[in-house]
Design a protein around this motif. Structure first.
Motif, PDB file in Angstrom:
ATOM      1  N   ASP A  85       0.833  -1.209   0.000  1.00  0.00           N
ATOM      2  CA  ASP A  85       0.000   0.000   0.000  1.00  0.00           C
ATOM      3  C   ASP A  85       0.865   1.255   0.000  1.00  0.00           C
ATOM      4  OD1 ASP A  85      -2.354  -1.492  -0.033  1.00  0.00           O
ATOM      5  OD2 ASP A  85      -2.389  -1.638   2.150  1.00  0.00           O
ATOM      6  N   VAL A  86       1.980   1.219   0.728  1.00  0.00           N
ATOM      7  CA  VAL A  86       2.930   2.337   0.711  1.00  0.00           C
ATOM      8  C   VAL A  86       3.417   2.554  -0.723  1.00  0.00           C
ATOM      9  CG1 VAL A  86       5.239   3.096   1.449  1.00  0.00           C
ATOM     10  CG2 VAL A  86       3.661   2.086   3.124  1.00  0.00           C
ATOM     11  N   ALA A  87       3.770   1.471  -1.411  1.00  0.00           N
ATOM     12  CA  ALA A  87       4.259   1.566  -2.789  1.00  0.00           C
ATOM     13  C   ALA A  87       3.188   2.137  -3.721  1.00  0.00           C
ATOM     14  CB  ALA A  87       4.725   0.197  -3.278  1.00  0.00           C
ATOM     15  N   THR A  88       1.938   1.710  -3.555  1.00  0.00           N
ATOM     16  CA  THR A  88       0.847   2.208  -4.402  1.00  0.00           C
ATOM     17  C   THR A  88       0.644   3.705  -4.191  1.00  0.00           C
ATOM     18  OG1 THR A  88      -0.238   0.053  -4.402  1.00  0.00           O
ATOM     19  CG2 THR A  88      -1.619   1.963  -4.918  1.00  0.00           C
ATOM     20  N   ILE A  89       0.641   4.139  -2.938  1.00  0.00           N
ATOM     21  CA  ILE A  89       0.455   5.559  -2.624  1.00  0.00           C
ATOM     22  C   ILE A  89       1.614   6.369  -3.201  1.00  0.00           C
ATOM     23  CG2 ILE A  89       0.473   7.234  -0.713  1.00  0.00           C
ATOM     24  CD1 ILE A  89      -2.236   5.866  -0.962  1.00  0.00           C
ATOM     25  N   ASN A  90       2.845   5.916  -2.991  1.00  0.00           N
ATOM     26  CA  ASN A  90       4.009   6.642  -3.501  1.00  0.00           C
ATOM     27  C   ASN A  90       4.004   6.718  -5.027  1.00  0.00           C
ATOM     28  OD1 ASN A  90       5.016   7.255  -0.975  1.00  0.00           O
ATOM     29  ND2 ASN A  90       6.326   5.456  -0.891  1.00  0.00           N
ATOM     30  N   GLU A  91       3.598   5.641  -5.670  1.00  0.00           N
ATOM     31  CA  GLU A  91       3.535   5.628  -7.138  1.00  0.00           C
ATOM     32  C   GLU A  91       2.517   6.650  -7.649  1.00  0.00           C
ATOM     33  OE1 GLU A  91       3.018   2.472 -10.819  1.00  0.00           O
ATOM     34  OE2 GLU A  91       2.205   1.937  -8.852  1.00  0.00           O
ATOM     35  N   ALA A  92       1.374   6.744  -6.993  1.00  0.00           N
ATOM     36  CA  ALA A  92       0.345   7.711  -7.413  1.00  0.00           C
ATOM     37  C   ALA A  92       0.874   9.145  -7.281  1.00  0.00           C
ATOM     38  CB  ALA A  92      -0.927   7.532  -6.584  1.00  0.00           C
ATOM     39  N   ILE A  93       1.646   9.400  -6.226  1.00  0.00           N
ATOM     40  CA  ILE A  93       2.223  10.737  -6.035  1.00  0.00           C
ATOM     41  C   ILE A  93       3.222  11.042  -7.143  1.00  0.00           C
ATOM     42  CG2 ILE A  93       3.697  12.126  -4.515  1.00  0.00           C
ATOM     43  CD1 ILE A  93       2.378  10.556  -2.154  1.00  0.00           C
ATOM     44  N   GLU A  94       4.073  10.080  -7.459  1.00  0.00           N
ATOM     45  CA  GLU A  94       5.077  10.279  -8.507  1.00  0.00           C
ATOM     46  C   GLU A  94       4.427  10.490  -9.872  1.00  0.00           C
ATOM     47  OE1 GLU A  94       7.643   6.886  -8.232  1.00  0.00           O
ATOM     48  OE2 GLU A  94       8.541   7.574  -6.354  1.00  0.00           O
ATOM     49  N   THR A  98       2.926  15.328  -7.757  1.00  0.00           N
ATOM     50  CA  THR A  98       2.395  16.126  -6.660  1.00  0.00           C
ATOM     51  C   THR A  98       3.513  16.783  -5.863  1.00  0.00           C
ATOM     52  OG1 THR A  98       0.551  14.595  -6.547  1.00  0.00           O
ATOM     53  CG2 THR A  98       0.824  16.086  -4.696  1.00  0.00           C
ATOM     54  N   LEU A  99       3.312  18.056  -5.557  1.00  0.00           N
ATOM     55  CA  LEU A  99       4.280  18.851  -4.811  1.00  0.00           C
ATOM     56  C   LEU A  99       3.622  19.455  -3.578  1.00  0.00           C
ATOM     57  CD1 LEU A  99       5.505  20.934  -7.874  1.00  0.00           C
ATOM     58  CD2 LEU A  99       6.618  18.901  -6.954  1.00  0.00           C
ATOM     59  N   ARG A 100       4.405  19.687  -2.528  1.00  0.00           N
ATOM     60  CA  ARG A 100       3.932  20.445  -1.374  1.00  0.00           C
ATOM     61  C   ARG A 100       4.542  21.828  -1.484  1.00  0.00           C
ATOM     62  NH1 ARG A 100       1.350  20.173   2.707  1.00  0.00           N
ATOM     63  NH2 ARG A 100       1.252  17.958   3.018  1.00  0.00           N
ATOM     64  N   SER A 113      -0.576  19.552  -7.906  1.00  0.00           N
ATOM     65  CA  SER A 113      -0.105  18.580  -8.885  1.00  0.00           C
ATOM     66  C   SER A 113       0.594  19.307 -10.018  1.00  0.00           C
ATOM     67  CB  SER A 113      -1.284  17.773  -9.432  1.00  0.00           C
ATOM     68  OG  SER A 113      -0.828  16.886 -10.417  1.00  0.00           O
ATOM     69  N   ALA A 114       1.733  18.769 -10.436  1.00  0.00           N
ATOM     70  CA  ALA A 114       2.455  19.334 -11.569  1.00  0.00           C
ATOM     71  C   ALA A 114       1.778  18.959 -12.888  1.00  0.00           C
ATOM     72  CB  ALA A 114       3.902  18.853 -11.574  1.00  0.00           C
ATOM     73  N   SER A 115       0.919  17.911 -12.857  1.00  0.00           N
ATOM     74  CA  SER A 115       0.212  17.529 -14.072  1.00  0.00           C
ATOM     75  C   SER A 115      -0.878  18.557 -14.367  1.00  0.00           C
ATOM     76  CB  SER A 115      -0.445  16.168 -13.996  1.00  0.00           C
ATOM     77  OG  SER A 115      -0.114  15.404 -12.939  1.00  0.00           O
ATOM     78  N   GLU A 116      -1.297  18.537 -15.592  1.00  0.00           N
ATOM     79  CA  GLU A 116      -2.299  19.490 -16.052  1.00  0.00           C
ATOM     80  C   GLU A 116      -3.691  19.219 -15.476  1.00  0.00           C
ATOM     81  OE1 GLU A 116      -1.905  22.261 -17.944  1.00  0.00           O
ATOM     82  OE2 GLU A 116       0.211  21.844 -17.576  1.00  0.00           O
ATOM     83  N   GLY A 117      -3.895  18.099 -14.908  1.00  0.00           N
ATOM     84  CA  GLY A 117      -5.216  17.741 -14.397  1.00  0.00           C
ATOM     85  C   GLY A 117      -5.510  16.305 -14.750  1.00  0.00           C
ATOM     86  N   GLY A 118      -6.741  15.946 -14.659  1.00  0.00           N
ATOM     87  CA  GLY A 118      -7.146  14.595 -14.972  1.00  0.00           C
ATOM     88  C   GLY A 118      -6.954  13.644 -13.810  1.00  0.00           C
ATOM     89  N   PHE A 119      -7.104  12.374 -14.116  1.00  0.00           N
ATOM     90  CA  PHE A 119      -7.084  11.351 -13.075  1.00  0.00           C
ATOM     91  C   PHE A 119      -5.758  11.293 -12.331  1.00  0.00           C
ATOM     92  CE2 PHE A 119      -6.203   7.106 -11.496  1.00  0.00           C
ATOM     93  CZ  PHE A 119      -7.280   6.941 -10.642  1.00  0.00           C
ATOM     94  N   ASP A 120      -4.628  11.361 -13.060  1.00  0.00           N
ATOM     95  CA  ASP A 120      -3.323  11.256 -12.401  1.00  0.00           C
ATOM     96  C   ASP A 120      -3.119  12.379 -11.387  1.00  0.00           C
ATOM     97  OD1 ASP A 120      -2.743   8.957 -13.803  1.00  0.00           O
ATOM     98  OD2 ASP A 120      -1.502   9.971 -15.314  1.00  0.00           O
ATOM     99  N   ALA A 121      -3.546  13.575 -11.729  1.00  0.00           N
ATOM    100  CA  ALA A 121      -3.417  14.708 -10.813  1.00  0.00           C
ATOM    101  C   ALA A 121      -4.284  14.492  -9.571  1.00  0.00           C
ATOM    102  CB  ALA A 121      -3.813  16.006 -11.513  1.00  0.00           C
ATOM    103  N   LEU A 122      -5.518  14.040  -9.776  1.00  0.00           N
ATOM    104  CA  LEU A 122      -6.422  13.778  -8.652  1.00  0.00           C
ATOM    105  C   LEU A 122      -5.861  12.684  -7.756  1.00  0.00           C
ATOM    106  CD1 LEU A 122      -9.178  14.103  -7.180  1.00  0.00           C
ATOM    107  CD2 LEU A 122     -10.036  12.325  -8.734  1.00  0.00           C
ATOM    108  N   ALA A 123      -5.446  11.568  -8.346  1.00  0.00           N
ATOM    109  CA  ALA A 123      -4.910  10.453  -7.561  1.00  0.00           C
ATOM    110  C   ALA A 123      -3.652  10.883  -6.806  1.00  0.00           C
ATOM    111  CB  ALA A 123      -4.612   9.260  -8.469  1.00  0.00           C
TER     112      ALA A 123
END
Length: 190
Positions: A85-94, A98-100, A113-123
């Protein structure tokens, strides 16, 4: 029956984890459809990217939520965090980039999120919120409501708080009283 999402407004990771509910020892999915997710997304006070989910991406989002649930339960129970689960969460951030970032006032920050939007940014934002919550010094203030038909995470206002709301506290006390009466009645019949 439409969910009202009355409890939203806690930490984003808590709001995300609480998209399930326990009723009669069964888990009820509160984002079981794309429409239910959009209702949650609209009601969630955190600034989240707009996303149009498909059935497949909703499944992926619920998988991410389930990882968050297992991680939060492990942390509340003072157990080792499940590494998958740690790996899944970290992968979604990468993937979400995502930035703080520092907030406008000292002691504040925000996730972006550095992404433009969409699912990857939300996740990525939701996963980063889980990391943020698990890394907080006040993690001991996170608890699971022990009232019947709840099981939701909440921030304790005081160290001995057992329920997420007065309504859950009342339900738990009524349930406890009912069980005591049944025990006393059962004992008297013997």
């Amino acid at each position: 029956m439409k969910t009202t999402w009355a409890w939203l407004g806690d930490h984003l990771a808590v709001d995300f984890a609480n998209t399930i509910k326990v009723v009669d020892n069964s888990t009820i999915e509160l984002i079981g459809s794309v429409e239910e997710f959009h209702d949650w997304h609209e009601a969630e006070p955190a600034d989240l990217p707009t996303v149009v989910l498909t059935s497949e991406s909703l499944r992926d989002l619920r998988n991410l939520r389930d990882c968050a649930l297992r991680l939060l339960h492990a942390a509340c129970d003072d157990r080792t965090l499940p590494q998958a689960d740690v790996a899944t969460i970290n992968e979604a951030i990468e993937i979400g980039g995502t930035l703080r970032l520092l907030g406008s006032a000292a002691g504040t920050s925000r996730l972006q999120s550095a992404s433009e939007g969409g699912f990857d940014a939300l996740a990525g934002l939701l996963a980063a919120a889980v990391v943020d919550l698990l890394a907080r010094e006040d993690l001991a203030n996170i608890a699971v409501c022990s009232a019947p038909s709840c099981g939701q995470f909440f921030h304790r206002a005081r160290p001995n708080q057992m329920w997420c709301s007065p309504g859950c506290g009342n339900r738990a006390r009524v349930d406890r009283h009912r069980h005591r009466r049944m025990d006393a009645t059962g004992m008297a019949r013997r």
